[in-house]
Design a protein around this motif. Structure first.
Motif, PDB file in Angstrom:
ATOM      1  N   GLY A 369       0.629  -1.409   0.099  1.00  0.00           N
ATOM      2  CA  GLY A 369      -0.064  -0.027   0.005  1.00  0.00           C
ATOM      3  C   GLY A 369       0.824   1.187   0.175  1.00  0.00           C
ATOM      4  O   GLY A 369       2.018   1.228   0.241  1.00  0.00           O
ATOM      5  N   ASP A 370       0.375   2.541  -0.137  1.00  0.00           N
ATOM      6  CA  ASP A 370       0.854   3.632  -0.610  1.00  0.00           C
ATOM      7  C   ASP A 370       1.285   4.117   0.708  1.00  0.00           C
ATOM      8  O   ASP A 370       2.350   4.504   0.944  1.00  0.00           O
ATOM      9  CB  ASP A 370      -0.102   4.544  -1.081  1.00  0.00           C
ATOM     10  CG  ASP A 370       0.569   6.003  -1.560  1.00  0.00           C
ATOM     11  OD1 ASP A 370       1.679   5.906  -2.128  1.00  0.00           O
ATOM     12  OD2 ASP A 370       0.179   7.015  -1.262  1.00  0.00           O
ATOM     13  N   GLY A 371       0.462   3.856   1.784  1.00  0.00           N
ATOM     14  CA  GLY A 371       0.910   4.513   3.246  1.00  0.00           C
ATOM     15  C   GLY A 371       2.032   3.781   3.774  1.00  0.00           C
ATOM     16  O   GLY A 371       3.115   4.342   4.285  1.00  0.00           O
ATOM     17  N   ALA A 372       2.276   2.442   3.368  1.00  0.00           N
ATOM     18  CA  ALA A 372       3.269   1.494   3.921  1.00  0.00           C
ATOM     19  C   ALA A 372       4.497   1.957   3.100  1.00  0.00           C
ATOM     20  O   ALA A 372       5.537   2.084   3.637  1.00  0.00           O
ATOM     21  CB  ALA A 372       3.204   0.169   3.708  1.00  0.00           C
ATOM     22  N   SER A 373       4.406   2.138   1.761  1.00  0.00           N
ATOM     23  CA  SER A 373       5.339   2.681   0.837  1.00  0.00           C
ATOM     24  C   SER A 373       6.270   4.017   1.632  1.00  0.00           C
ATOM     25  O   SER A 373       7.311   4.067   1.652  1.00  0.00           O
ATOM     26  CB  SER A 373       5.116   2.646  -0.513  1.00  0.00           C
ATOM     27  OG  SER A 373       5.999   3.300  -1.437  1.00  0.00           O
ATOM     28  N   LYS A 374       5.479   5.109   1.705  1.00  0.00           N
ATOM     29  CA  LYS A 374       5.798   6.267   2.282  1.00  0.00           C
ATOM     30  C   LYS A 374       6.458   6.050   3.637  1.00  0.00           C
ATOM     31  O   LYS A 374       7.452   6.581   3.979  1.00  0.00           O
ATOM     32  CB  LYS A 374       4.666   7.227   2.010  1.00  0.00           C
ATOM     33  CG  LYS A 374       4.243   7.790   0.657  1.00  0.00           C
ATOM     34  CD  LYS A 374       2.918   8.551   0.854  1.00  0.00           C
ATOM     35  CE  LYS A 374       2.511   8.978  -0.420  1.00  0.00           C
ATOM     36  NZ  LYS A 374       1.271   9.499  -0.602  1.00  0.00           N
ATOM     37  N   GLY A 375       5.952   5.361   4.307  1.00  0.00           N
ATOM     38  CA  GLY A 375       6.362   5.012   5.846  1.00  0.00           C
ATOM     39  C   GLY A 375       7.724   4.417   5.666  1.00  0.00           C
ATOM     40  O   GLY A 375       8.522   4.719   6.676  1.00  0.00           O
ATOM     41  N   GLY A 376       8.274   3.506   4.604  1.00  0.00           N
ATOM     42  CA  GLY A 376       9.497   3.014   4.550  1.00  0.00           C
ATOM     43  C   GLY A 376      10.577   4.086   4.335  1.00  0.00           C
ATOM     44  O   GLY A 376      11.652   3.390   4.456  1.00  0.00           O
ATOM     45  N   ALA A 377      10.216   5.218   3.992  1.00  0.00           N
ATOM     46  CA  ALA A 377      11.176   6.104   3.543  1.00  0.00           C
ATOM     47  C   ALA A 377      11.954   6.544   4.825  1.00  0.00           C
ATOM     48  O   ALA A 377      12.930   7.090   4.436  1.00  0.00           O
ATOM     49  CB  ALA A 377      10.538   7.460   2.729  1.00  0.00           C
ATOM     50  N   THR A 378      11.452   6.424   5.915  1.00  0.00           N
ATOM     51  CA  THR A 378      12.103   6.900   6.952  1.00  0.00           C
ATOM     52  C   THR A 378      12.885   5.695   7.952  1.00  0.00           C
ATOM     53  O   THR A 378      13.522   5.895   8.999  1.00  0.00           O
ATOM     54  CB  THR A 378      11.103   7.804   7.946  1.00  0.00           C
ATOM     55  OG1 THR A 378      10.179   7.003   8.417  1.00  0.00           O
ATOM     56  CG2 THR A 378      10.607   8.882   7.328  1.00  0.00           C
ATOM     57  N   ALA A 379      12.756   4.514   7.590  1.00  0.00           N
ATOM     58  CA  ALA A 379      13.456   3.378   8.149  1.00  0.00           C
ATOM     59  C   ALA A 379      14.795   3.772   8.461  1.00  0.00           C
ATOM     60  O   ALA A 379      15.337   3.201   9.651  1.00  0.00           O
ATOM     61  CB  ALA A 379      13.331   2.267   7.542  1.00  0.00           C
ATOM     62  N   ALA A 380      15.696   4.078   7.603  1.00  0.00           N
ATOM     63  CA  ALA A 380      16.909   4.296   7.923  1.00  0.00           C
ATOM     64  C   ALA A 380      17.321   5.649   8.665  1.00  0.00           C
ATOM     65  O   ALA A 380      18.425   5.687   9.278  1.00  0.00           O
ATOM     66  CB  ALA A 380      17.716   4.625   6.496  1.00  0.00           C
ATOM     67  N   ASN A 381      16.231   6.267   9.109  1.00  0.00           N
ATOM     68  CA  ASN A 381      16.420   7.738   9.890  1.00  0.00           C
ATOM     69  C   ASN A 381      16.186   7.149  11.562  1.00  0.00           C
ATOM     70  O   ASN A 381      16.563   7.992  12.413  1.00  0.00           O
ATOM     71  CB  ASN A 381      15.601   8.507   9.774  1.00  0.00           C
ATOM     72  CG  ASN A 381      15.602   9.277   8.174  1.00  0.00           C
ATOM     73  OD1 ASN A 381      15.101   8.538   7.255  1.00  0.00           O
ATOM     74  ND2 ASN A 381      16.289  10.301   8.068  1.00  0.00           N
ATOM     75  N   ASP A 382      15.639   5.898  11.776  1.00  0.00           N
ATOM     76  CA  ASP A 382      15.196   5.517  13.070  1.00  0.00           C
ATOM     77  C   ASP A 382      16.318   5.485  14.037  1.00  0.00           C
ATOM     78  O   ASP A 382      17.567   4.627  13.827  1.00  0.00           O
ATOM     79  CB  ASP A 382      14.480   4.041  12.885  1.00  0.00           C
ATOM     80  CG  ASP A 382      13.810   3.824  14.068  1.00  0.00           C
ATOM     81  OD1 ASP A 382      14.426   3.688  15.355  1.00  0.00           O
ATOM     82  OD2 ASP A 382      12.627   3.606  14.021  1.00  0.00           O
ATOM     83  N   LEU A 383      16.432   6.342  15.154  1.00  0.00           N
ATOM     84  CA  LEU A 383      17.527   6.278  15.909  1.00  0.00           C
ATOM     85  C   LEU A 383      17.711   5.001  16.779  1.00  0.00           C
ATOM     86  O   LEU A 383      18.784   4.676  17.366  1.00  0.00           O
ATOM     87  CB  LEU A 383      17.460   7.661  17.031  1.00  0.00           C
ATOM     88  CG  LEU A 383      17.445   8.836  16.382  1.00  0.00           C
ATOM     89  CD1 LEU A 383      16.946   9.909  17.312  1.00  0.00           C
ATOM     90  CD2 LEU A 383      18.799   9.191  15.955  1.00  0.00           C
TER      91      LEU A 383
END
Length: 744
Positions: A369-383
């Motif tokens: 889904g689109d929301g999950a796809s957009k949510g994945g964009a910040t995975a590498a930012n996770d402290l």
């Protein structure tokens, strides 16, 4: 020059102290809602405007002024034309009144001069005409109530025309745009020098001539034939980038450094459509300009393009986060080739700055889904996930695979449909672009939510020798291929040696929509345990399909598996160490520990656990939906403050996440008094509140928060200021004293 204060300071996320800028430093008129660009063919080309718009869009959350380009080829502000020009050059004063009335701008940006010298040697008469034309622009814009920024003409480059024999010396009978005076740039220098003296009469004068000249001079030290103007006048793409850079610098807006061809194409296309429509709508006397769409039709097309632009922005803004180092990014367009990934894909890779040799990749794969796809964009930012990566010298990788309406998730979550190959390709490309060639060879930890779990379970069969461990968050493909819903998949023996956790939400059990996640995870667990696989069933008692607080068990799971399976740091081979099933612990699904190893007939009802410490965490998780923590978080570092003349105290600090519990937020103290908290109102939608608000997908929500805040200096006492980190179970670090780094 009048100082323009950025009223809407929050407009630009990158105007911050890391670049030495503050709200007081910025010179961009942040209250402008509509900005009108007037100019000749260089403005008409509009690439520098598109670059500016890209930076404004990237560095904001959508609240940017409308940039309207009314540049017109051949135009002057003098009405002069060279004798051989095929038609009288258009004069901006023929249309400026209509433009101001129709556009109703808050700010006008005008760039004239290149054509106004009509390519002849300097003439006082022509110069006087130019001065009159500029002053008339000033008068008319002022009368309209708008602000005005003047820009000098860029430099003329004689080199490419000299090589072609198309320059004329002083004393020639006549000159033209195709036969230019060889020293024409001296004319533009005089025009530019005079324009700069007007900075007290307008809001700002931006010198474009000098940056272009200087850039060309620097490049020619390495390449004597370098040029950005093949015809001496019109700058190419590189030249427009130099123009945009000069303008952004004058406004105090640092450049993001983000290069994205797709975003550039979308913004450029939108700008071109609106530009043609506005030029036609306002009207002009320049022949040969193609008529644009009506404004109504152009705005409809622009709205559709803006939706695509917004989609790209969501996937690119996480790259602006420079906390703890750079995020490396790759974008792949959709392929039309059979067997290749038919969807666009972004990959994000964060490497701990102190890591000299990457030992593995921790992959955080989003769902459908689109929301999950957009949510994945910040995975590498996770402290929090970064702390796991740092501990093991691993890189942290997130993805954003196209999920808009109309696309089919199976086109990527079945890894055989090109996404596995694209993933491996991305690692290969990262190995070349990051300076870490080992990335192409090191093993992986795979975390996948929903469709991401589907993907990870297929990758388990395709690349068993590369996978350290797998976390399946409410998703797997095993039940799909065994039922015949998708093509069958042969599971090699090595795949049964990979430690796996299946973590469905208890509320999915029996749910009309999500029961397949529960049933499938349980069925896969039983099937793999029958093969004596190191498999764990860890249902979350508090959640449905959302990820909840599963990270508090997922991170220690990967931590344990990395300790058991990673090759030694100095090992020449990347072969993973095997799990010794005789050294594990076992328990029934409800959490009861077994006194001895299960028999073959008991396996599918028993959970494998790697050690006693993890067993305790697992039992707590399946009972409470989270894992407790008794240790305080690390102390913040590099806490500093700056005081501005406007009476604002800005406090900044650095912090790393608590390995067990992450960061819930920060307290700023004076003595025993809490003077500020960040976040002020913590969100608790999908689990414990965190500083980086967690999404449904176990990724930080945008906009990403920064470790700073601003306070009214008058409300502060003389007591020392301290900062405290608070983890997600409420434990506090020791305070760190804030040091005053600069008083301005």
């Amino acid at each position: 020059m009048k100082r323009l204060i950025l009223i809407a300071f929050a407009l630009f996320g990158l105007i911050n102290h890391s670049d030495g800028l503050s709200a007081d430093d910025s010179k961009f008129p942040g209250d402008a809602k509509r900005v009108l660009f007037l100019g000749d063919s260089i403005t008409h080309a509009g690439e520098f405007i598109s670059i500016i718009e890209k930076e404004l869009l990237l560095q904001s959350n959508g609240n940017v002024p409308e940039l309207i380009n009314l540049g017109l080829p051949s135009e002057t502000c003098t009405g002069l034309s060279e004798p051989d020009h095929p038609f009288p050059r258009p004069n901006v004063h023929e249309r400026i009144d209509r433009a101001l009335a129709m556009v109703n701008p808050d700010l006008v940006i005008a760039c004239y001069g290149m054509n106004d010298g009509i390519y002849y040697p300097f003439s006082e008469e022509r110069f006087h005409k130019y001065q009159q034309g500029i002053r008339e622009i000033i008068r008319k814009v002022n009368a309209s109530g708008a602000k005005l920024i003047l820009m000098t003409p860029p430099a003329f480059d004689p080199l490419p025309l000299k090589e072609k024999g198309k320059l004329l010396p002083a004393g020639a009978e006549k000159y033209a745009w195709h036969s230019i005076y060889e020293d024409y740039d001296t004319v533009l220098k005089k025009y530019s020098a005079w324009l700069v003296t007007l900075d007290g009469e307008v809001e700002m004068v931006i010198d474009l001539h000098t940056p272009v000249s200087d850039y060309v001079a620097r490049q020619r030290k390495e390449n004597p034939t370098f040029t950005m103007s093949p015809d001496g006048v019109h700058v190419n793409n590189e030249g427009h980038a130099v123009l945009a850079s000069a303008i952004l610098s004058a406004w105090g807006i640092p450049e993001s450094g983000i290069s994205d061809q797709r975003l550039d194409e979308l913004i450029g296309k939108r700008q071109a459509i609106l530009h043609a429509a506005w030029v036609t709508h306002v009207g002009h006397l320049r022949p040969g300009v193609k008529e644009g769409l009506s404004l109504e039709k152009a705005n409809a097309v622009a709205t559709e393009l803006q939706q695509q632009i917004d989609d790209r922005l969501i996937r690119l803004r996480p790259l602006l986060d420079r906390n703890q180092g750079k995020i490396h990014h790759l974008f792949y367009p959709a392929s039309k080739e059979k067997g290749e990934l038919s969807l666009t894909a972004d990959f994000y890779l964060w490497i701990p700055p102190e890591t000299t040799h990457v030992r593995g990749i921790i992959v955080h794969q989003h769902g459908c889904g689109d929301g999950a796809s957009k949510g994945g964009a910040t995975a590498a930012n996770d402290l929090h996930w970064r702390e796991l990566a740092k501990k093991w010298d691993c890189a942290l990788l997130g993805t954003s695979i196209e999920g808009r309406q109309g696309t089919n998730c199976r086109d990527w979550c079945d890894a055989r449909n090109g996404s596995a190959d694209r993933f491996v390709q991305a690692l290969g490309d990262f190995s070349k672009t990051t300076g870490h060639p080992e990335i192409a060879e090191v093993p992986w930890c795979l975390w996948g939510h929903s469709g991401g779990g589907f993907w990870a379970s297929i990758m388990q069969a395709l690349y068993p020798e590369r996978i350290v461990a797998i976390w399946l968050q409410s998703g797997q493909a095993h039940s799909r291929w065994t039922s015949g819903e998708i093509p069958s998949l042969e599971v090699p023996g090595a795949a049964y040696g990979i430690p796996v956790v299946a973590c469905p939400g208890f509320k999915e059990k029996g749910d009309k929509r999500f029961r397949v996640a529960w049933d499938g995870c349980l069925a896969m667990f039983k099937a793999f345990r029958q093969q004596n696989a190191p498999f764990i069933f860890a249902p979350d008692p508090l959640t449905g399909h959302e990820c909840g607080d599963s990270r508090y068990l997922a991170i220690p799971f990967f931590d344990t598996c990395l300790s058991l399976r990673l090759p030694d740091p100095d090992a020449k081979s990347q072969k993973l160490k095997a799990i010794d099933m005789n050294k594990g612990l076992f328990a029934t699904i409800d959490g009861k520990m077994l006194a001895s190893n299960p028999t073959e007939s008991q396996r599918e009802e028993t959970v494998w656990l790697p050690n006693a410490e993890f067993a305790e965490a697992w039992r707590e998780f399946i009972d409470k939906g989270s894992v407790s923590d008794k240790t305080p978080p690390p102390v913040p570092t590099n806490a500093r403050l700056e005081k501005s003349e406007a009476g604002i105290t800005r406090i900044e600090w650095d912090a790393i996440a608590d390995f067990e519990s992450g960061i819930a937020g920060f307290k700023v103290m004076q003595g025993d008094r809490v003077i500020a908290e960040k976040p002020e109102n913590p969100k608790k939608r999908f689990g414990r509140p965190l500083f980086q608000s967690m999404s449904y997908h176990d990724t930080p929500e945008q906009p990403l928060p920064e470790m700073h805040l601003e306070l009214d200096s008058d409300e502060l006492s003389d007591e020392p200021i301290t900062v405290i980190t608070v983890n997600s179970v409420g434990l506090e670090s020791k305070p760190v004293r804030v040091k005053e780094s600069d008083v301005r």
